[in-house]
Design a protein around this motif. Structure first.
Motif, short mmCIF file in Angstrom:
data_model
loop_
_atom_site.label_atom_id
_atom_site.label_comp_id
_atom_site.label_asym_id
_atom_site.label_seq_id
_atom_site.Cartn_x
_atom_site.Cartn_y
_atom_site.Cartn_z
N THR A 12 0.85 -1.20 0.00
CA THR A 12 0.00 0.00 0.00
C THR A 12 0.88 1.24 0.00
OG1 THR A 12 -1.77 -1.16 1.20
CG2 THR A 12 -1.81 1.25 1.24
N GLU A 13 1.86 1.25 0.88
CA GLU A 13 2.78 2.39 0.95
C GLU A 13 3.55 2.55 -0.36
OE1 GLU A 13 4.01 5.65 3.18
OE2 GLU A 13 2.65 4.07 3.85
N LEU A 14 3.94 1.45 -0.94
CA LEU A 14 4.66 1.48 -2.21
C LEU A 14 3.77 2.06 -3.32
CD1 LEU A 14 7.38 0.67 -3.47
CD2 LEU A 14 6.39 -1.56 -3.96
N ALA A 15 2.50 1.69 -3.34
CA ALA A 15 1.56 2.22 -4.34
C ALA A 15 1.36 3.72 -4.14
CB ALA A 15 0.23 1.48 -4.25
N LEU A 16 1.26 4.16 -2.88
CA LEU A 16 1.09 5.59 -2.60
C LEU A 16 2.33 6.39 -3.01
CD1 LEU A 16 -0.70 5.41 0.87
CD2 LEU A 16 -1.72 5.99 -1.35
N ILE A 17 3.49 5.83 -2.74
CA ILE A 17 4.75 6.50 -3.13
C ILE A 17 4.82 6.60 -4.65
CG2 ILE A 17 7.25 6.19 -3.26
CD1 ILE A 17 7.10 5.00 -0.40
N GLN A 18 4.48 5.52 -5.32
CA GLN A 18 4.52 5.52 -6.78
C GLN A 18 3.52 6.54 -7.35
OE1 GLN A 18 6.82 3.83 -8.46
NE2 GLN A 18 6.12 4.83 -10.32
N GLU A 54 13.06 5.38 -1.75
CA GLU A 54 13.56 4.01 -1.63
C GLU A 54 13.94 3.70 -0.18
OE1 GLU A 54 14.97 6.24 -3.90
OE2 GLU A 54 13.80 5.50 -5.59
N THR A 55 14.73 4.58 0.42
CA THR A 55 15.16 4.33 1.80
C THR A 55 14.01 4.54 2.78
OG1 THR A 55 15.97 6.60 1.99
CG2 THR A 55 17.56 4.91 1.34
N TYR A 56 13.07 5.42 2.45
CA TYR A 56 11.93 5.67 3.33
C TYR A 56 11.15 4.38 3.59
CZ TYR A 56 7.12 6.93 4.46
OH TYR A 56 5.87 6.98 5.03
N LEU A 57 10.86 3.66 2.52
CA LEU A 57 10.09 2.43 2.63
C LEU A 57 10.83 1.39 3.47
CD1 LEU A 57 7.42 1.13 1.53
CD2 LEU A 57 8.85 0.08 -0.21
N TYR A 58 12.13 1.24 3.21
CA TYR A 58 12.91 0.24 3.92
C TYR A 58 13.05 0.59 5.40
CZ TYR A 58 14.12 -1.05 -0.86
OH TYR A 58 14.07 -1.41 -2.18
N GLU A 59 13.24 1.85 5.69
CA GLU A 59 13.38 2.26 7.09
C GLU A 59 12.05 2.16 7.83
OE1 GLU A 59 15.08 6.16 7.01
OE2 GLU A 59 17.03 5.44 6.30
N PHE A 70 9.54 0.14 7.38
CA PHE A 70 9.12 -1.23 7.66
C PHE A 70 10.27 -2.12 8.13
CE2 PHE A 70 5.87 0.41 4.80
CZ PHE A 70 4.75 0.17 5.57
N ASN A 71 11.43 -1.55 8.34
CA ASN A 71 12.59 -2.27 8.85
C ASN A 71 12.89 -3.51 8.00
OD1 ASN A 71 14.74 -2.61 10.57
ND2 ASN A 71 13.57 -3.82 12.04
N ILE A 72 13.00 -3.27 6.68
CA ILE A 72 13.33 -4.33 5.73
C ILE A 72 14.43 -3.82 4.81
CG2 ILE A 72 11.05 -5.41 5.75
CD1 ILE A 72 10.45 -3.94 3.12
N ASP A 73 14.97 -4.72 3.98
CA ASP A 73 15.92 -4.29 2.96
C ASP A 73 15.39 -4.71 1.59
OD1 ASP A 73 16.56 -7.00 2.59
OD2 ASP A 73 18.25 -6.89 3.98
N SER A 74 16.07 -4.27 0.55
CA SER A 74 15.58 -4.51 -0.81
C SER A 74 15.56 -5.99 -1.16
CB SER A 74 16.42 -3.74 -1.82
OG SER A 74 17.77 -4.13 -1.74
N LEU A 75 16.57 -6.74 -0.71
CA LEU A 75 16.62 -8.17 -0.99
C LEU A 75 15.46 -8.91 -0.32
CD1 LEU A 75 18.10 -10.58 -2.25
CD2 LEU A 75 19.44 -10.74 -0.14
N GLN A 76 15.21 -8.55 0.92
CA GLN A 76 14.11 -9.19 1.66
C GLN A 76 12.78 -8.90 0.95
OE1 GLN A 76 13.63 -7.82 5.68
NE2 GLN A 76 12.15 -9.39 6.21
N LEU A 77 12.59 -7.67 0.52
CA LEU A 77 11.35 -7.32 -0.17
C LEU A 77 11.23 -8.10 -1.48
CD1 LEU A 77 8.80 -5.60 -0.33
CD2 LEU A 77 10.17 -3.83 -1.44
N LYS A 78 12.31 -8.16 -2.24
CA LYS A 78 12.29 -8.88 -3.52
C LYS A 78 11.97 -10.37 -3.32
CE LYS A 78 15.12 -10.07 -7.47
NZ LYS A 78 16.44 -10.15 -8.03
N GLU A 79 12.63 -10.99 -2.35
CA GLU A 79 12.39 -12.41 -2.08
C GLU A 79 10.95 -12.67 -1.66
OE1 GLU A 79 15.30 -13.29 0.92
OE2 GLU A 79 16.85 -13.82 -0.55
N ASN A 80 10.41 -11.78 -0.85
CA ASN A 80 9.03 -11.95 -0.38
C ASN A 80 8.02 -11.73 -1.50
OD1 ASN A 80 8.49 -12.34 2.76
ND2 ASN A 80 10.48 -11.35 2.47
N ILE A 81 8.28 -10.77 -2.36
CA ILE A 81 7.38 -10.56 -3.49
C ILE A 81 7.41 -11.77 -4.41
CG2 ILE A 81 7.07 -9.20 -5.61
CD1 ILE A 81 7.76 -6.71 -3.96
#
Length: 174
Positions: free
Chosen positions: A43-49, A67-72, A74-85
Motif C-alpha cells: 500500500t505504501e509502495l503504491a502511494l509512493i509511486q 527508496e530508503t523511506y520504505l525500507y526504514e 518497515f525495517n526491511i531491505d531490498s533483498l528481503q522485499l524482492k524475495e518476499n514478493i
C-alpha cells in the motif's frame, strides 16, 4: 492414418503434461514478511509511486528518499522485499488476497480524501455565499443611505414662501 494421428496426439499430450511438472517452486524466504505487513508495504509502495507519478519534482523537494523511506519505515531491505514478493507471487491465492487488501485499502484512502475534498468545497461555497450576501446587504444599505441622502433637500433647493424669501435674501446681504 487415423492411428498415426492418435499416436501423435498422445505424444504431444505426454510432452505437455511432462513439461508442466518441472516448475520450480519458490522456497519460503528466511525472513518471511507476514501477509498483513506485506499489505502495509505494498500500500505504501503504491502511494509512493502515485506521488512520484503525480509530481516527482515536488516529492524530491521534500527531501524524502522514497527508496530508503520504505525500507526504514518497515525495517526491511531490498533483498528481503524482492524475495518476499517472489514468494508471494508464486502463492497465487495468497498473492491475490494481498492485492485485494491493498486495493481495498487504497480505495478507502481515496474515499476519505474525496469526502474531505467535498466538505472543503461545501465550506468554500458557504463562505462565498456569505461574502456575496454580505456584499449585497452592504450594497442595499448603501443604496438606502444614498436614497435617504438624496431625499434631503438643501436650503437653496427649497421653495420658500415670499415673506421668508425676503428675510433669507436680507441675511445673505442682498
Amino acid at each position: 492414418m487415423r492411428d498415426r494421428f492418435g499416436y501423435i496426439a498422445i505424444f504431444f499430450s505426454f510432452l505437455l503434461l511432462n513439461s508442466c511438472q518441472d516448475l520450480d517452486k519458490t522456497e519460503k524466504p528466511p525472513n518471511l514478511i507476514s501477509e498483513a505487513k506485506m499489505v502495509d508495504i505494498l500500500t505504501e509502495l503504491a502511494l509512493i509511486q502515485s506521488a512520484r507519478n503525480y509530481n516527482k519534482f515536488k516529492l524530491e523537494q521534500t527531501g524524502i528518499h522514497t527508496e530508503t523511506y520504505l525500507y526504514e519505515k518497515f525495517n526491511i531491505d531490498s533483498l528481503q522485499l524482492k524475495e518476499n514478493i517472489q514468494y508471494y507471487s508464486s502463492q497465487y491465492l495468497t498473492y491475490d488476497r494481498i492485492y485485494d487488501s491493498v486495493h481495498n485499502r487504497i480505495q478507502r484512502i481515496k474515499d476519505k480524501a474525496d469526502a474531505r475534498q467535498l466538505i472543503e468545497r461545501k465550506m468554500q461555497d458557504s463562505l462565498d455565499s456569505i461574502k456575496s450576501d454580505s456584499l449585497k446587504i452592504d450594497r442595499d444599505s448603501l443604496q438606502s443611505k444614498r436614497d435617504s441622502i438624496s431625499g434631503i433637500k438643501t436650503k437653496d433647493s427649497l421653495t420658500l414662501p415670499p415673506t421668508l424669501r425676503k428675510l433669507d435674501s436680507m441675511d445673505r446681504g442682498n
